[in-house]
Design an enzyme around this catalytic site. Structure first.
Site, PDB file in Angstrom:
ATOM      1  CE1 TYR A  90      -3.032  34.616  19.113  1.00  0.00           C
ATOM      2  CE2 TYR A  90      -4.114  34.888  16.999  1.00  0.00           C
ATOM      3  CZ  TYR A  90      -2.962  34.803  17.759  1.00  0.00           C
ATOM      4  OH  TYR A  90      -1.739  34.907  17.157  1.00  0.00           O
ATOM      5  N   PRO A 103       2.907  38.596  22.685  1.00  0.00           N
ATOM      6  CG  PRO A 103       3.212  38.916  20.382  1.00  0.00           C
ATOM      7  CD  PRO A 103       2.151  38.673  21.426  1.00  0.00           C
ATOM      8  CG  HIS A 329      -0.403  37.584  18.551  1.00  0.00           C
ATOM      9  ND1 HIS A 329      -0.460  38.070  17.270  1.00  0.00           N
ATOM     10  CD2 HIS A 329       0.715  36.832  18.602  1.00  0.00           C
ATOM     11  CE1 HIS A 329       0.575  37.626  16.588  1.00  0.00           C
ATOM     12  NE2 HIS A 329       1.307  36.877  17.376  1.00  0.00           N
ATOM     13  CB  SER A 445       2.437  35.959   5.898  1.00  0.00           C
ATOM     14  OG  SER A 445       1.500  36.837   5.308  1.00  0.00           O
ATOM     15  CB  SER A 545       7.828  33.223  15.398  1.00  0.00           C
ATOM     16  OG  SER A 545       7.470  34.369  14.698  1.00  0.00           O
TER      17      SER A 545
END
Length: 686
Positions: A90, A103, A329, A445, A545
């Site tokens: 990011y 998103p 995000h 995750s 995703s």
């Protein structure tokens, strides 16, 4: 994404009781890297890569040195990869946040009959936010426990506590994720309300009392009236936050020269969240249109200036019923966004609007409009931001498709993981469209570990390629039984890699760590990271995703490369929602074509399963039950489309609740490697 069990918090959020993220063995990662890349490279490319990898991993070589330094780092840090990952994914990324990084969750279409209805909805939503914030402040949020693969593991909760307390500050080369620490005397909490491109401070605590819903509605009505005042209209400064990060950092430094602007920026940066009261835009609001409007606001002509993209949570309430939330995000993953959003929508259903309650604070002070002093330089910067956002609006090719032929229940009856099955279907769709496999990202995750965020499931497996080739080569030589074996092989490979990823043993974070520690040690960049294969491995042309919900809503995001696709999916029991995005400027991609190939692939895979199940049943005789038997009338069933929901009480959201369902494979939820798109000029991560 995992389906979660909840238990009251024992304050595991700080990492107490959670293990540290493991560091995979160097040899394991290098072997897996070669296996992941072989079928994506030419023979010459692979031979060169094999040599480079062997050199890197040689005894006493640079790989072993870097691995030992990572082992030291693991000893000294709560999570050895977290900072590297956050910067790479990011904060180093210079692309604009809308579409490229942020998103959105799109709520069910609301049926607002009059302007007051949207304000009632917003007041009710803010009440829910304040309830949720109370839980967070008390650290009373139940701990998430994973179900499915490796069920019962507690998850790190730290991301939840950044929902309403953080801010992404733009920087010339790297942004900063600012987390506000609670002070002894916290200042009165406030929300920023955006309306007609103007920003207003809505204090939610006045005289030490939290505003009730009636008060909130009163204040929102005042804001709507103030925003309508023509003589007080200020330039749409929020548009600057939609620009590239370096450009916005420069514009912000220009704004900061004036004390008025510094005060306004400070109020926005310290607020809980934004509530964006949008004007009505389109006569027809399809799912696809609402997804696009949620991602970019429609540019200056619509609601593109009614945003402040640096805040993690922007709740959008459109006068035309187009509602949702846009999230920055970097502080948290998609599962946290989903859990928070579902809490809010369920709160709005479960607690009827409390508009005739308790005495109000007498004579509520009017909300304050934020002021800006704009020099000609600022106006010029604004004009540039407007042009770039407009290009992004025109460029986004979004297609939201609700696939009603079957859902995850059919897939489960085949004894297959719905997530792995859909990933194989996405591989088939891309191969049908483009005739080749590409590096694919699916986020997994790693919240089982302290400060865990995500790693990548590399879904473009050799087994998936074998299956998609068999399904598309047109030869009759491959029997259905062989194709079915290939499908099961592809799903098994996907499931195995998923388990590697969620247990911290995948390759992407490890390779990132090796690359970054070499840079820290000022060692010349190792050849493995200059090799063409490394470039190809990080060009995530297919960015995927899974974002399942128990409330009728869906997630969407943009591609991470100019010639890529974003593919977000929400599997429900009898249907699957797909949000597919690409860029119109790329001659290679088309979202409608991809969806067409995806639907065809899903139907072909269903037919293959049904054929193989039928022949298996025939072989075993009519009297024997088989474990893989599917409903023989499946293909004759008429797809049941959910009826449109209407609600006579516009203060309640139109929402369908679904029973949470245990998924077999845990593959978590967020947009894919945005940081990998940083070097977009050549479409790669260096």
């Amino acid at each position: 994404m995992p389906v979660l069990d909840k238990e009251p918090s024992k304050d595991l959020g700080g990492g107490d009781g959670l293990p540290k993220l493991p560091l995979p063995a160097l040899k394991d990662t290098l072997d897996m890297y070669l296996r992941c890349m072989k079928h994506l490279l030419t023979e010459d490319q692979f031979n060169k890569t094999q040599h480079v990898v062997k050199q890197f991993g040689a005894p006493g070589g640079v790989g072993e040195l870097l691995q030992s330094k990572l082992e030291e780092r693991r000893e000294n840090k709560a999570n050895w990869v977290y900072e590297y990952w956050l910067n790479d994914m990011y904060l180093n990324n210079r692309l604009a946040l809308p579409v490229n990084s942020s998103p959105a969750m799109v709520f069910p279409q609301q049926n607002f009959k009059a302007p007051i209805d949207s304000l009632r909805f917003a007041a009710h939503l803010i009440s829910g936010v304040l309830e949720y914030k109370t839980l967070l402040d008390a650290r009373a949020l139940p701990v998430d426990y994973a179900r499915g693969q490796l069920a019962g593991t507690p998850m790190c909760m730290e991301q939840y506590y950044r929902l309403f307390t953080s801010y992404r500050l733009p920087g010339p080369e790297r942004d900063t994720l600012v987390a506000q620490e609670s002070s002894v005397m916290p200042e009165p909490e406030h929300i920023i309300v955006a309306c007609k491109n103007q920003f207003f401070v809505l204090d939610v605590v006045i005289n030490f009392r939290r505003l009730n819903e009636r008060d909130l509605l009163t204040q929102l009505e005042k804001i709507a009236r103030m925003a309508d005042s023509e003589e007080e209209q200020l330039p749409p400064i929020g548009l600057l936050t939609s620009d590239g990060r370096t450009e916005w950092a420069e514009s912000r430094s220009v704004l900061m020269r004036e004390s008025t602007n510094r005060d306004s920026l400070d109020m926005i940066e310290r607020c809980l969240c934004l509530v964006c009261l949008d004007d009505a835009t389109e006569p027809e609001l399809s799912d696809t249109t609402r997804a696009m409007l949620m991602l970019h606001g429609g540019g200056l002509a619509k609601n593109g200036g009614n945003r402040w993209y640096d805040k993690p949570m922007q709740f959008v309430v459109g006068a035309d019923g187009c509602c949702g939330v846009v999230c920055e995000h970097s502080p948290f993953e998609g599962i946290v966004l989903v859990q928070c959003t579902e809490y809010l929508l369920k709160y709005m259903i479960g607690s009827p609007s409390k508009l005739v309650r308790a005495a109000s604070v007498s004579e509520l002070p009017a909300p304050r409009r934020l002021r800006w002093k704009c020099t000609p330089e600022i106006h010029k910067l604004l004009a540039s931001s407007v042009d770039k956002l407009q290009r992004l609006v025109k460029n986004l090719d979004m297609n939201v498709h609700k696939f009603y032929d079957y859902g995850k229940e059919f897939i489960k009856r085949q004894k297959m993981s719905p997530d792995a099955y859909i990933q194989v279907a996405l591989q088939l769709a891309y191969y049908r469209c483009h005739g080749r496999p590409v590096s694919t990202y699916e986020s997994a995750s790693i919240r089982r570990f302290q400060e865990g965020r995500v790693d990548n499931i590399r879904s473009a497996t050799p087994e998936a390629l074998a299956f998609v080739k068999a399904m598309t080569d047109g030869k009759l030589s491959t029997s259905d039984t062989e194709k079915m074996e290939m499908l099961r092989g592809a799903i098994t490979a996907q499931t195995k890699y998923t388990i590697l990823a969620i247990t911290g043993m995948a390759i992407d974070n490890h390779l990132l760590g090796l690359r970054e520690i070499a840079q820290e040690l000022k060692i010349e960049k190792p050849e493995i990271f200059k090799d063409e294969a490394h470039l190809i491995s990080n060009q995530f042309i297919l960015s995927t995703s899974q974002v399942p919900t128990t409330v009728e809503m869906f997630c969407c995001y943009g591609p991470v490369l100019p010639n890529g696709y974003g593919a977000c999916y929400n599997p429900q029991s009898d249907h699957i929602i797909f949000s597919v995005s690409s860029f119109r400027e790329s001659p290679q991609t088309c979202s409608a074509d991809f969806v067409k190939c995806l639907v065809q692939g899903l139907l072909d895979m269903r037919d293959l399963c049904n054929k193989c199940n039928s022949s298996s049943a025939r072989r075993q005789g009519q009297t024997l039950e088989t474990h893989t038997q599917t409903d023989t009338n499946w293909q004759n069933k008429t797809p049941q489309r959910p009826t449109d929901l209407t609600n006579n009480q516009p203060t309640l959201p139109q929402v369908v609740l679904k029973t949470p369902d245990q998924t077999k494979v845990e593959a978590q939820t967020q947009t894919s490697s945005q940081g990998d798109a940083q070097a977009l000029k050549n479409g790669s991560k260096s």
